[in-house]
Design a protein around this motif. Structure first.
Motif, short mmCIF file in Angstrom:
data_model
loop_
_atom_site.label_atom_id
_atom_site.label_comp_id
_atom_site.label_asym_id
_atom_site.label_seq_id
_atom_site.Cartn_x
_atom_site.Cartn_y
_atom_site.Cartn_z
N ALA A 39 0.84 -1.20 0.00
CA ALA A 39 0.00 0.00 0.00
C ALA A 39 0.87 1.25 0.00
N GLY A 43 -2.06 4.34 -4.04
CA GLY A 43 -2.73 3.08 -4.27
C GLY A 43 -1.80 1.91 -4.07
N CYS A 44 -2.31 0.73 -4.36
CA CYS A 44 -1.53 -0.49 -4.17
C CYS A 44 -0.65 -0.76 -5.40
N ASP A 47 -1.69 -2.32 -9.00
CA ASP A 47 -3.13 -2.08 -9.05
C ASP A 47 -3.37 -0.69 -9.63
N ILE A 62 -7.25 2.75 -1.52
CA ILE A 62 -7.59 1.35 -1.23
C ILE A 62 -9.09 1.21 -1.11
N ASN A 89 -9.81 -4.12 -3.10
CA ASN A 89 -8.46 -4.60 -2.79
C ASN A 89 -8.47 -5.52 -1.58
#
Length: 217
Positions: A39, A43-44, A47, A62, A89
């Motif tokens: 994370a 964002g991740c 992703d 997230i 997520n």
């Protein structure tokens, strides 16, 4: 302090989704299982979203969806939903809109996240699941999930717990915010209550302030 279990982690970059007799659209809603997520502020890792105007960004880094709602939708629509069917997520156990507040801060693995808004779903959910009535029912019930910013970056594993670090002092639940947003667009007192939360996502703040401005002209 409340602690929740992670049922599923997922990530995915935008790709073409085929729906309704061969139509296609680019979307990041179709995600794959991840043993771990990293994370970060935006964002991740691994992703992303396709529609950056309406999704993503620091306030929406997230997405969390309660696993608790899956049995309801599966029974109501007589289907078996894919994991991360709502593009989340983190699929969390017991962490529902009713018991999570805007501004709540959680530690999950190495990361610290803060709830910023209820999720405003779009018809991509219908296209993803093939269930034309699902979006309307999500809006009706408020079972939409919620979005978070990342206060401290770090790795999240499926075996990690989601632990409440600090409850926002205003205690405005995600359920209350979504119910106001979807069903009471002229309730000025409710909107002011939501706007009092410092951690509220800027996009929500702008929308609610615009509503209030129209009502007070």
């Amino acid at each position: 302090m409340e602690t929740y279990a992670i049922e599923y982690l997922a990530a995915g970059r935008p790709k073409m989704l085929t729906y309704a007799e061969g139509k296609e659209m680019e979307t990041g809603i179709v995600k794959k299982r991840a043993e771990r997520l990293y994370a970060a502020e935006n964002g991740c890792r691994h992703d992303d979203v396709a529609d950056k105007k309406n999704h993503g960004g620091k306030d929406r880094a997230i997405c969390i969806y309660p696993h608790d709602h899956y049995p309801k939708w599966e029974e109501e629509f007589s289907v078996t939903l894919d994991r991360a069917a709502f593009g989340e997520n983190i699929t969390a156990m017991g962490m529902t809109e009713e018991n999570v507040c805007i501004g709540d801060t959680y530690r999950v693995g190495e990361a610290v996240i803060q709830v910023t808004q209820g999720r405003i779903p779009c018809d991509t959910i219908n296209k993803r699941t093939g269930l034309n009535g699902l979006l309307a029912r999500i809006i009706e019930t408020g079972y939409a999930g919620f979005l978070c910013r990342v206060l401290q970056k770090g790795e999240i594993r499926q075996t990690d717990k989601i632990q409440l670090v600090e409850r926002d002092p205003h205690e405005v639940s995600v359920a209350f915010a979504l119910h106001t947003y979807f069903h009471h667009p002229k309730d000025q007192e409710a909107m002011q209550t939501i706007l009092a939360v410092d951690a509220l996502a800027q996009r929500w703040r702008d929308k609610l302030q615009a509503r209030l401005a129209r009502l007070t002209v």
